[in-house]
Design a protein around this motif. Structure first.
Motif, PDB file in Angstrom:
ATOM      1  N   SER A   1      34.504  41.799  31.022  1.00  0.00           N
ATOM      2  CA  SER A   1      34.478  40.328  30.855  1.00  0.00           C
ATOM      3  C   SER A   1      35.643  39.639  31.548  1.00  0.00           C
ATOM      4  O   SER A   1      36.104  38.584  31.110  1.00  0.00           O
ATOM      5  CB  SER A   1      34.460  39.940  29.364  1.00  0.00           C
ATOM      6  OG  SER A   1      33.276  40.387  28.748  1.00  0.00           O
ATOM      7  N   ARG A   2      36.109  40.232  32.653  1.00  0.00           N
ATOM      8  CA  ARG A   2      37.130  39.548  33.447  1.00  0.00           C
ATOM      9  C   ARG A   2      36.475  38.395  34.185  1.00  0.00           C
ATOM     10  O   ARG A   2      35.299  38.448  34.545  1.00  0.00           O
ATOM     11  CB  ARG A   2      37.776  40.527  34.433  1.00  0.00           C
ATOM     12  CG  ARG A   2      38.353  41.778  33.785  1.00  0.00           C
ATOM     13  CD  ARG A   2      39.544  41.479  32.893  1.00  0.00           C
ATOM     14  NE  ARG A   2      40.733  41.217  33.683  1.00  0.00           N
ATOM     15  CZ  ARG A   2      41.566  42.171  34.090  1.00  0.00           C
ATOM     16  NH1 ARG A   2      41.332  43.443  33.786  1.00  0.00           N
ATOM     17  NH2 ARG A   2      42.640  41.870  34.789  1.00  0.00           N
ATOM     18  N   THR A   3      37.221  37.352  34.435  1.00  0.00           N
ATOM     19  CA  THR A   3      36.663  36.153  35.055  1.00  0.00           C
ATOM     20  C   THR A   3      36.342  36.402  36.528  1.00  0.00           C
ATOM     21  O   THR A   3      36.966  37.263  37.176  1.00  0.00           O
ATOM     22  CB  THR A   3      37.642  34.980  34.954  1.00  0.00           C
ATOM     23  OG1 THR A   3      38.812  35.275  35.729  1.00  0.00           O
ATOM     24  CG2 THR A   3      38.039  34.713  33.509  1.00  0.00           C
ATOM     25  N   PRO A   4      35.386  35.642  37.090  1.00  0.00           N
ATOM     26  CA  PRO A   4      35.104  35.771  38.526  1.00  0.00           C
ATOM     27  C   PRO A   4      36.342  35.570  39.390  1.00  0.00           C
ATOM     28  O   PRO A   4      36.513  36.249  40.405  1.00  0.00           O
ATOM     29  CB  PRO A   4      34.056  34.680  38.771  1.00  0.00           C
ATOM     30  CG  PRO A   4      33.369  34.521  37.459  1.00  0.00           C
ATOM     31  CD  PRO A   4      34.441  34.722  36.426  1.00  0.00           C
ATOM     32  N   ALA A   5      37.225  34.649  38.986  1.00  0.00           N
ATOM     33  CA  ALA A   5      38.443  34.411  39.771  1.00  0.00           C
ATOM     34  C   ALA A   5      39.343  35.644  39.772  1.00  0.00           C
ATOM     35  O   ALA A   5      39.930  36.006  40.799  1.00  0.00           O
ATOM     36  CB  ALA A   5      39.202  33.213  39.204  1.00  0.00           C
ATOM     37  N   THR A   6      39.450  36.313  38.631  1.00  0.00           N
ATOM     38  CA  THR A   6      40.265  37.523  38.547  1.00  0.00           C
ATOM     39  C   THR A   6      39.666  38.641  39.390  1.00  0.00           C
ATOM     40  O   THR A   6      40.383  39.358  40.099  1.00  0.00           O
ATOM     41  CB  THR A   6      40.390  37.981  37.086  1.00  0.00           C
ATOM     42  OG1 THR A   6      41.094  36.986  36.333  1.00  0.00           O
ATOM     43  CG2 THR A   6      41.136  39.306  36.988  1.00  0.00           C
ATOM     44  N   ILE A   7      38.356  38.783  39.330  1.00  0.00           N
ATOM     45  CA  ILE A   7      37.688  39.835  40.108  1.00  0.00           C
ATOM     46  C   ILE A   7      37.883  39.599  41.597  1.00  0.00           C
ATOM     47  O   ILE A   7      38.172  40.529  42.352  1.00  0.00           O
ATOM     48  CB  ILE A   7      36.193  39.893  39.744  1.00  0.00           C
ATOM     49  CG1 ILE A   7      36.029  40.315  38.275  1.00  0.00           C
ATOM     50  CG2 ILE A   7      35.448  40.874  40.654  1.00  0.00           C
ATOM     51  CD1 ILE A   7      34.612  40.212  37.754  1.00  0.00           C
ATOM     52  N   ARG A   8      37.736  38.349  42.041  1.00  0.00           N
ATOM     53  CA  ARG A   8      37.949  38.029  43.457  1.00  0.00           C
ATOM     54  C   ARG A   8      39.385  38.334  43.868  1.00  0.00           C
ATOM     55  O   ARG A   8      39.636  38.892  44.943  1.00  0.00           O
ATOM     56  CB  ARG A   8      37.618  36.558  43.729  1.00  0.00           C
ATOM     57  CG  ARG A   8      36.138  36.258  43.858  1.00  0.00           C
ATOM     58  CD  ARG A   8      35.914  34.906  44.514  1.00  0.00           C
ATOM     59  NE  ARG A   8      36.492  33.825  43.739  1.00  0.00           N
ATOM     60  CZ  ARG A   8      35.836  33.153  42.790  1.00  0.00           C
ATOM     61  NH1 ARG A   8      34.593  33.485  42.487  1.00  0.00           N
ATOM     62  NH2 ARG A   8      36.427  32.182  42.128  1.00  0.00           N
TER      63      ARG A   8
END
Length: 287
Positions: free
Chosen positions: A24-31
């Motif tokens: 459940s990491r945020t899309p911004a963190t994954i990017r």
């Protein structure tokens, strides 16, 4: 020299992104994690499971990163190879022996009000609104990018905004009448439409402000301006400011606040038995 991204790195980063999404990491963190690892992958010269501790240390030692950037990269590398070891992709974690990097010393640097006013005059309507959301409401770039018409909430005293903060944490902040009016006047949907997921990316939000604010100031410094102004206006109410800023700790909030010159001078004058100097004229109000 940057190399093409190899197939082994591409597969590893795709698998790691799935793991982060599952956490459940945020899309911004994954990017951000993908970009940090891609930067390494294009320069290290071997696949992800062949990286040695010595090679990794040699790489990080060759990078001229600022302290906070280095701290963030090391955390990314530790997390990536810790996952790889736990899932039996490697036997030894090459990031295990990376040196610890302490957080940089607080250096609050609010944008001078005249610099802010001049930048507002140079900006288009969209960029002015972005700047005001940072300067007058203390929002991060990622939070500004995600503002949606459904996030506007009326209450007994005016209008508030549901903010989608770091780590998917939500908070509600009150809006000034002018900010509420301008956000409500926008079409339904995202306040700042864009091609990625329907809204501007946080990076693009940052770049728009970077184009009009002279260096060394940035959108993040506008958050310092909000923290400093709010701290002064509230008489030093750090707990309220912490909630408005979306911080887990009041210590973090303190890193954003620069005590006013007027307050420091008043203390020095009082200690010397002198009357406090006249206060400067009121700070500029966002237009």
């Amino acid at each position: 020299m940057a190399l093409p991204l190899s197939a082994s790195w591409t597969e590893a980063l795709d698998d790691y992104a799935l793991k982060l999404r599952g956490d459940s990491r945020t899309p911004a963190t994954i990017r951000a994690r993908r970009e940090q690892l891609q930067h390494l992958a294009r320069r290290i010269g071997v696949g992800p499971w062949e990286v040695s501790a010595d090679a990794l240390l040699a790489f990080v030692g060759s990078q001229e990163w600022m302290q906070e950037t280095r701290r963030n990269r090391y955390a990314c590398f530790r997390e990536f190879w810790k996952w790889a070891k736990r899932t039996k992709r490697i036997d030894r974690n090459p990031a295990k022996h990376l040196p610890r990097v302490s957080a940089s010393a607080p250096n609050p640097d609010p944008v001078p009000e005249q610099v802010y006013a001049d930048a507002m005059k140079r900006s288009d309507e969209r960029t002015r609104l972005i700047m005001r959301l940072a300067h007058d409401a203390g929002l991060r770039r990622g939070e500004i990018a995600l503002i949606h018409s459904e996030d506007l909430r009326p209450d007994l005293l005016g209008w508030s905004l549901l903010v989608h903060g770091k780590g998917r944490k939500l908070r509600i902040i009150p809006l000034t009448p002018r900010l509420a009016l301008d956000l409500r006047a926008l079409p339904e949907g995202y306040a700042f439409p864009g091609a990625i997921d329907g809204h501007l990316s946080p990076r693009r939000v940052y770049e728009l402000v970077d184009e009009v604010l002279p260096g060394p100031w940035s959108l993040h410094n506008l958050r310092h301006s909000f923290a400093t102004n709010a701290h002064e206006a509230s008489g030093g109410d750090v707990l309220t400011l912490r909630n408005l800023m979306g911080h887990a700790s009041a210590d973090t909030t303190g890193r954003y606040v620069r005590l006013s010159d007027a307050r420091g001078r008043s203390v020095v004058y009082a200690a010397a038995g002198l009357a406090a100097p006249d206060k400067p004229t009121a700070r500029l109000v966002a237009v």
